[in-house]
Design a protein around this motif. Structure first.
Motif, PDB file in Angstrom:
ATOM      1  N   ILE A  31       0.915  -1.141   0.000  1.00 65.35           N
ATOM      2  CA  ILE A  31       0.000   0.000   0.000  1.00 65.35           C
ATOM      3  C   ILE A  31       0.959   1.196   0.000  1.00 65.35           C
ATOM      4  CG2 ILE A  31      -1.922   1.130   1.177  1.00 65.35           C
ATOM      5  CD1 ILE A  31      -2.428  -1.807   0.152  1.00 65.35           C
ATOM      6  N   ILE A  32       1.263   1.640  -1.184  1.00 64.79           N
ATOM      7  CA  ILE A  32       2.282   2.653  -1.477  1.00 64.79           C
ATOM      8  C   ILE A  32       3.679   2.099  -1.187  1.00 64.79           C
ATOM      9  CG2 ILE A  32       2.999   5.081  -1.238  1.00 64.79           C
ATOM     10  CD1 ILE A  32       0.048   5.439  -0.107  1.00 64.79           C
ATOM     11  N   ASP A  33       4.175   2.259   0.050  1.00 68.04           N
ATOM     12  CA  ASP A  33       5.530   1.784   0.305  1.00 68.04           C
ATOM     13  C   ASP A  33       5.616   0.837   1.507  1.00 68.04           C
ATOM     14  OD1 ASP A  33       4.891   3.682   2.142  1.00 68.04           O
ATOM     15  OD2 ASP A  33       6.428   5.123   1.539  1.00 68.04           O
ATOM     16  N   LYS A  34       4.469   0.345   1.946  1.00 65.77           N
ATOM     17  CA  LYS A  34       4.485  -0.577   3.086  1.00 65.77           C
ATOM     18  C   LYS A  34       3.629  -1.790   2.753  1.00 65.77           C
ATOM     19  CE  LYS A  34       3.856   1.365   7.320  1.00 65.77           C
ATOM     20  NZ  LYS A  34       3.085   1.756   8.526  1.00 65.77           N
ATOM     21  N   PRO A  35       4.142  -3.009   2.989  1.00 67.68           N
ATOM     22  CA  PRO A  35       3.301  -4.179   2.669  1.00 67.68           C
ATOM     23  C   PRO A  35       2.072  -4.252   3.574  1.00 67.68           C
ATOM     24  CG  PRO A  35       5.455  -4.864   3.511  1.00 67.68           C
ATOM     25  CD  PRO A  35       5.471  -3.373   3.487  1.00 67.68           C
ATOM     26  N   THR A  36       0.991  -4.728   3.000  1.00 68.90           N
ATOM     27  CA  THR A  36      -0.285  -4.846   3.719  1.00 68.90           C
ATOM     28  C   THR A  36      -0.100  -5.473   5.102  1.00 68.90           C
ATOM     29  OG1 THR A  36      -1.397  -5.098   1.613  1.00 68.90           O
ATOM     30  CG2 THR A  36      -2.581  -5.893   3.534  1.00 68.90           C
ATOM     31  N   ILE A  37       0.620  -6.564   5.170  1.00 69.52           N
ATOM     32  CA  ILE A  37       0.703  -7.313   6.439  1.00 69.52           C
ATOM     33  C   ILE A  37       1.422  -6.515   7.533  1.00 69.52           C
ATOM     34  CG2 ILE A  37       2.777  -8.641   5.845  1.00 69.52           C
ATOM     35  CD1 ILE A  37       1.231 -11.082   7.175  1.00 69.52           C
ATOM     36  N   GLN A  38       2.254  -5.565   7.150  1.00 75.01           N
ATOM     37  CA  GLN A  38       2.903  -4.737   8.179  1.00 75.01           C
ATOM     38  C   GLN A  38       1.874  -3.848   8.886  1.00 75.01           C
ATOM     39  OE1 GLN A  38       6.578  -2.648   7.151  1.00 75.01           O
ATOM     40  NE2 GLN A  38       6.293  -1.296   8.913  1.00 75.01           N
ATOM     41  N   TYR A  39       0.927  -3.304   8.124  1.00 76.03           N
ATOM     42  CA  TYR A  39      -0.141  -2.520   8.757  1.00 76.03           C
ATOM     43  C   TYR A  39      -0.898  -3.392   9.764  1.00 76.03           C
ATOM     44  CZ  TYR A  39       0.127   1.145   5.113  1.00 76.03           C
ATOM     45  OH  TYR A  39       0.529   2.154   4.293  1.00 76.03           O
ATOM     46  N   ILE A  40      -1.099  -4.654   9.388  1.00 72.72           N
ATOM     47  CA  ILE A  40      -1.898  -5.543  10.241  1.00 72.72           C
ATOM     48  C   ILE A  40      -1.142  -5.876  11.529  1.00 72.72           C
ATOM     49  CG2 ILE A  40      -2.957  -7.850  10.300  1.00 72.72           C
ATOM     50  CD1 ILE A  40      -3.501  -7.302   7.230  1.00 72.72           C
ATOM     51  N   ILE A  41       0.152  -6.140  11.380  1.00 72.06           N
ATOM     52  CA  ILE A  41       0.977  -6.392  12.576  1.00 72.06           C
ATOM     53  C   ILE A  41       0.963  -5.139  13.460  1.00 72.06           C
ATOM     54  CG2 ILE A  41       3.343  -6.796  13.397  1.00 72.06           C
ATOM     55  CD1 ILE A  41       2.751  -9.278  12.034  1.00 72.06           C
ATOM     56  N   GLU A  42       1.053  -3.967  12.849  1.00 68.94           N
ATOM     57  CA  GLU A  42       1.056  -2.720  13.633  1.00 68.94           C
ATOM     58  C   GLU A  42      -0.257  -2.552  14.397  1.00 68.94           C
ATOM     59  OE1 GLU A  42       4.228  -0.279  10.806  1.00 68.94           O
ATOM     60  OE2 GLU A  42       2.114   0.211  10.651  1.00 68.94           O
ATOM     61  N   GLU A  43      -1.376  -2.929  13.758  1.00 70.08           N
ATOM     62  CA  GLU A  43      -2.672  -2.840  14.457  1.00 70.08           C
ATOM     63  C   GLU A  43      -2.678  -3.763  15.686  1.00 70.08           C
ATOM     64  OE1 GLU A  43      -6.256  -3.676  12.101  1.00 70.08           O
ATOM     65  OE2 GLU A  43      -7.283  -4.201  13.965  1.00 70.08           O
ATOM     66  N   ALA A  44      -2.138  -4.973  15.520  1.00 68.62           N
ATOM     67  CA  ALA A  44      -2.096  -5.921  16.648  1.00 68.62           C
ATOM     68  C   ALA A  44      -1.219  -5.361  17.772  1.00 68.62           C
ATOM     69  CB  ALA A  44      -1.577  -7.273  16.176  1.00 68.62           C
ATOM     70  N   VAL A  45      -0.062  -4.824  17.397  1.00 66.51           N
ATOM     71  CA  VAL A  45       0.868  -4.299  18.405  1.00 66.51           C
ATOM     72  C   VAL A  45       0.246  -3.098  19.125  1.00 66.51           C
ATOM     73  CG1 VAL A  45       3.125  -3.193  18.724  1.00 66.51           C
ATOM     74  CG2 VAL A  45       2.914  -5.202  17.234  1.00 66.51           C
ATOM     75  N   GLU A  46      -0.380  -2.191  18.355  1.00 68.41           N
ATOM     76  CA  GLU A  46      -1.030  -1.018  18.970  1.00 68.41           C
ATOM     77  C   GLU A  46      -2.204  -1.429  19.863  1.00 68.41           C
ATOM     78  OE1 GLU A  46      -2.001   1.663  15.757  1.00 68.41           O
ATOM     79  OE2 GLU A  46       0.114   1.698  15.154  1.00 68.41           O
ATOM     80  N   SER A  47      -2.704  -2.633  19.651  1.00 64.79           N
ATOM     81  CA  SER A  47      -3.810  -3.129  20.482  1.00 64.79           C
ATOM     82  C   SER A  47      -3.292  -3.873  21.712  1.00 64.79           C
ATOM     83  CB  SER A  47      -4.707  -4.066  19.660  1.00 64.79           C
ATOM     84  OG  SER A  47      -5.150  -3.422  18.500  1.00 64.79           O
ATOM     85  N   GLY A  48      -1.984  -3.922  21.861  1.00 62.93           N
ATOM     86  CA  GLY A  48      -1.386  -4.505  23.063  1.00 62.93           C
ATOM     87  C   GLY A  48      -0.901  -5.931  22.898  1.00 62.93           C
ATOM     88  N   ILE A  49      -0.890  -6.455  21.670  1.00 61.81           N
ATOM     89  CA  ILE A  49      -0.463  -7.844  21.460  1.00 61.81           C
ATOM     90  C   ILE A  49       0.999  -7.889  21.045  1.00 61.81           C
ATOM     91  CG2 ILE A  49      -0.780  -9.823  19.899  1.00 61.81           C
ATOM     92  CD1 ILE A  49      -3.742  -9.376  20.220  1.00 61.81           C
ATOM     93  N   LYS A  50       1.734  -8.786  21.665  1.00 61.58           N
ATOM     94  CA  LYS A  50       3.168  -8.892  21.362  1.00 61.58           C
ATOM     95  C   LYS A  50       3.507 -10.204  20.674  1.00 61.58           C
ATOM     96  CE  LYS A  50       5.786  -5.395  22.857  1.00 61.58           C
ATOM     97  NZ  LYS A  50       6.102  -4.741  21.616  1.00 61.58           N
ATOM     98  N   ASP A  51       2.710 -11.241  20.920  1.00 63.90           N
ATOM     99  CA  ASP A  51       3.004 -12.559  20.351  1.00 63.90           C
ATOM    100  C   ASP A  51       2.055 -12.859  19.208  1.00 63.90           C
ATOM    101  OD1 ASP A  51       5.220 -13.851  21.765  1.00 63.90           O
ATOM    102  OD2 ASP A  51       3.977 -13.429  23.515  1.00 63.90           O
ATOM    103  N   ILE A  52       2.633 -12.983  18.025  1.00 65.50           N
ATOM    104  CA  ILE A  52       1.811 -13.128  16.822  1.00 65.50           C
ATOM    105  C   ILE A  52       2.284 -14.348  16.045  1.00 65.50           C
ATOM    106  CG2 ILE A  52       1.236 -12.022  14.612  1.00 65.50           C
ATOM    107  CD1 ILE A  52       1.752  -9.316  16.090  1.00 65.50           C
ATOM    108  N   ILE A  53       1.336 -15.133  15.541  1.00 67.50           N
ATOM    109  CA  ILE A  53       1.714 -16.235  14.653  1.00 67.50           C
ATOM    110  C   ILE A  53       1.096 -15.974  13.281  1.00 67.50           C
ATOM    111  CG2 ILE A  53      -0.169 -17.817  15.331  1.00 67.50           C
ATOM    112  CD1 ILE A  53       2.066 -20.063  15.095  1.00 67.50           C
ATOM    113  N   ILE A  54       1.942 -16.049  12.265  1.00 68.09           N
ATOM    114  CA  ILE A  54       1.456 -15.883  10.897  1.00 68.09           C
ATOM    115  C   ILE A  54       1.369 -17.273  10.276  1.00 68.09           C
ATOM    116  CG2 ILE A  54       1.832 -14.775   8.658  1.00 68.09           C
ATOM    117  CD1 ILE A  54       3.509 -12.647  10.033  1.00 68.09           C
ATOM    118  N   VAL A  55       0.195 -17.597   9.738  1.00 68.09           N
ATOM    119  CA  VAL A  55       0.032 -18.887   9.060  1.00 68.09           C
ATOM    120  C   VAL A  55       0.438 -18.665   7.600  1.00 68.09           C
ATOM    121  CG1 VAL A  55      -1.535 -20.790   8.534  1.00 68.09           C
ATOM    122  CG2 VAL A  55      -1.885 -19.412  10.610  1.00 68.09           C
ATOM    123  N   THR A  56       1.484 -19.353   7.177  1.00 66.09           N
ATOM    124  CA  THR A  56       2.000 -19.147   5.816  1.00 66.09           C
ATOM    125  C   THR A  56       1.917 -20.456   5.032  1.00 66.09           C
ATOM    126  OG1 THR A  56       4.270 -19.728   6.323  1.00 66.09           O
ATOM    127  CG2 THR A  56       3.643 -17.432   6.680  1.00 66.09           C
ATOM    128  N   GLY A  57       2.447 -20.428   3.837  1.00 66.47           N
ATOM    129  CA  GLY A  57       2.443 -21.634   3.008  1.00 66.47           C
ATOM    130  C   GLY A  57       3.471 -21.475   1.906  1.00 66.47           C
TER     131      GLY A  57
END
Ligand code: UTP
Length: 295
Positions: A31-57
Motif C-alpha cells: 500500500i504505497i511503500d508498506k506491505p499490507t501485512i505490516q499494517y496488520i501487525i502494527e494494528e495488533a501491536v497497537e492493540s497490546g499484542i506482542k506474540d503473533i503467529i502468521i500462518v503461511t504456506g
C-alpha cells in the motif's frame, strides 16, 4: 482472561489477484511503500499484542524476510548515511515476537486458524485476516479486546453492507439491542442471493475462545469446498455466547482488484508527500473522461 496472542492467516492462494500473486503473497502487496501485512501487525501491536503467529504456506517466504533483520541492507544504509530509513528498517524487525506455521494445503480460513492451535494453547486469542486493513480513530482490535474483558466470550467484528455485497461475506444475525455488543443468533458463510439473515458482514477481525479449535478439528468442508471458520462459529453457539461488534470505521479488502486500488488511493490521500499531486492527477483524469465518451 486477557488476550495476549494473535493469529494472522496468510496462507491463501490469492487467486482473485492472479497473476500478481503467483510468486508474491497478496499479504505482501504494497500500500504505497508498506506491505499490507505490516499494517496488520502494527494494528495488533497497537492493540497490546506482542506474540503473533502468521500462518503461511508455499511461496510466502518474503513475509518472513520482511520481518527479519537484513544485515546487508542495514550496513549499506549506514554506510550511505541514510539514518532515518535505517532506523525504520530496524524497527520492523523489532515490532513484535513473530512466529510462523505452515498450512501445507490451503484448505480454508478455518483450517488455517486450526494450524495455530499449539501456539495459542488454552487461551482466548485474536484473529486478523492478512488481506484486510481497518482504519478507525482507535485500532479496531483494541476496542474488541476491551469488550472481551467485559464479556469473556468470542466477538466477531461486523459492518453493515449493501444488499448487493451480502453474498461475498460471512453474515451474522443478531438479537435486538442498542449496545455496541450484540448477541449472535445465527451465522451463514456467503449466503445465496435473498438468503442473508441480516446486513451485518464479517470483515476480518475476531476474538475467539480456544473451544473453537475443538470444533475446527471436526469441521466438515463448506462453501468453496473449504473448512470455513463461520461454520465452526455457528456450532460454537451451541456451547457458548458469541457476540458481534458493529464497527464504524472503514475496512479495505486488498484481496480483490478494485478493493486493492481503492485502498492505495485512500491511503495516498492521507499522505502529505503525495496528496496534492495525486489530487491534481485524478482531477485531470476525471475531467478528461468527463468531456469525452467513457468508452
Ligand atoms: P481469502 O479467502 O480472502 O483468501 O482469505 P484466498 O483464498 O487467498 O483468496 P482468493 O479467493 O483465492 O482470491 C482471507 C485470509 O485468509 C487466508 C488468506 O491468506 C487471507 O489472508 N487464508 C485463506 C489462509 O491462510 N488459508 C486458507 O486456506 C485460505
Amino acid at each position: 482472561m486477557k488476550i495476549r496472542k494473535a493469529v494472522i492467516p496468510a496462507a491463501g492462494l490469492g487467486t482473485r489477484l492472479l497473476p500478481s500473486t503467483k510468486a508474491m503473497p497478496k499479504e505482501m502487496l504494497p500500500i504505497i511503500d508498506k506491505p499490507t501485512i505490516q499494517y496488520i501487525i502494527e494494528e495488533a501491536v497497537e492493540s497490546g499484542i506482542k506474540d503473533i503467529i502468521i500462518v503461511t504456506g508455499k511461496g510466502k517466504k518474503s513475509i518472513e524476510d520482511h520481518f527479519d533483520t537484513s544485515m546487508l541492507l542495514e550496513e549499506t544504509l549506514k554506510n550511505k548515511g541514510k539514518i532515518t530509513i535505517l532506523k525504520e528498517m530496524q524497527s520492523i524487525s523489532q515490532l513484535a515476537n513473530i512466529h510462523y506455521i505452515r498450512q501445507g494445503v490451503p484448505n480454508g480460513l478455518g483450517h488455517a486458524i486450526w494450524c495455530a492451535r499449539n501456539f495459542i494453547g488454552n487461551e482466548p486469542f485474536a484473529v486478523l485476516l492478512g488481506d484486510t486493513l481497518i482504519k478507525d480513530k482507535k485500532p479496531c482490535l483494541k476496542e474488541m479486546i476491551r469488550l472481551f474483558e467485559e464479556c469473556q466470550s468470542s466477538i466477531i467484528g461486523v459492518k453493515r453492507v449493501n444488499e448487493s455485497e451480502l453474498s461475498r461475506y460471512g453474515i451474522v444475525d443478531v438479537m435486538k439491542g442498542n449496545e455496541s455488543l450484540l448477541k449472535v443468533r445465527n451465522l451463514v458463510e456467503k449466503p445465496d442471493k435473498g438468503e442473508a439473515p441480516s446486513d451485518l458482514a464479517i470483515f476480518g477481525r475476531y476474538i475467539l475462545t480456544p473451544k473453537i479449535f475443538e470444533l475446527l478439528e471436526k469441521q466438515e468442508r463448506g462453501v468453496g469446498n473449504e473448512i470455513q471458520l463461520t461454520d465452526s462459529l455457528q456450532t460454537l453457539l451451541n456451547y457458548e455466547n458469541v457476540y458481534a461488534q458493529i464497527f464504524e470505521g472503514k475496512s479495505y479488502d486488498i484481496g480483490e482488484k478494485l478493493g486493492y486500488l481503492k485502498t492505495i488511493i485512500e491511503f495516498a490521500m492521507e499522505r502529505e508527500d503525495l496528496k496534492k499531486d495525486l489530487v491534481e492527477f485524478l482531477k485531470a483524469i476525471v475531467i478528461k473522461k468527463g468531456t469525452a465518451p467513457l468508452e
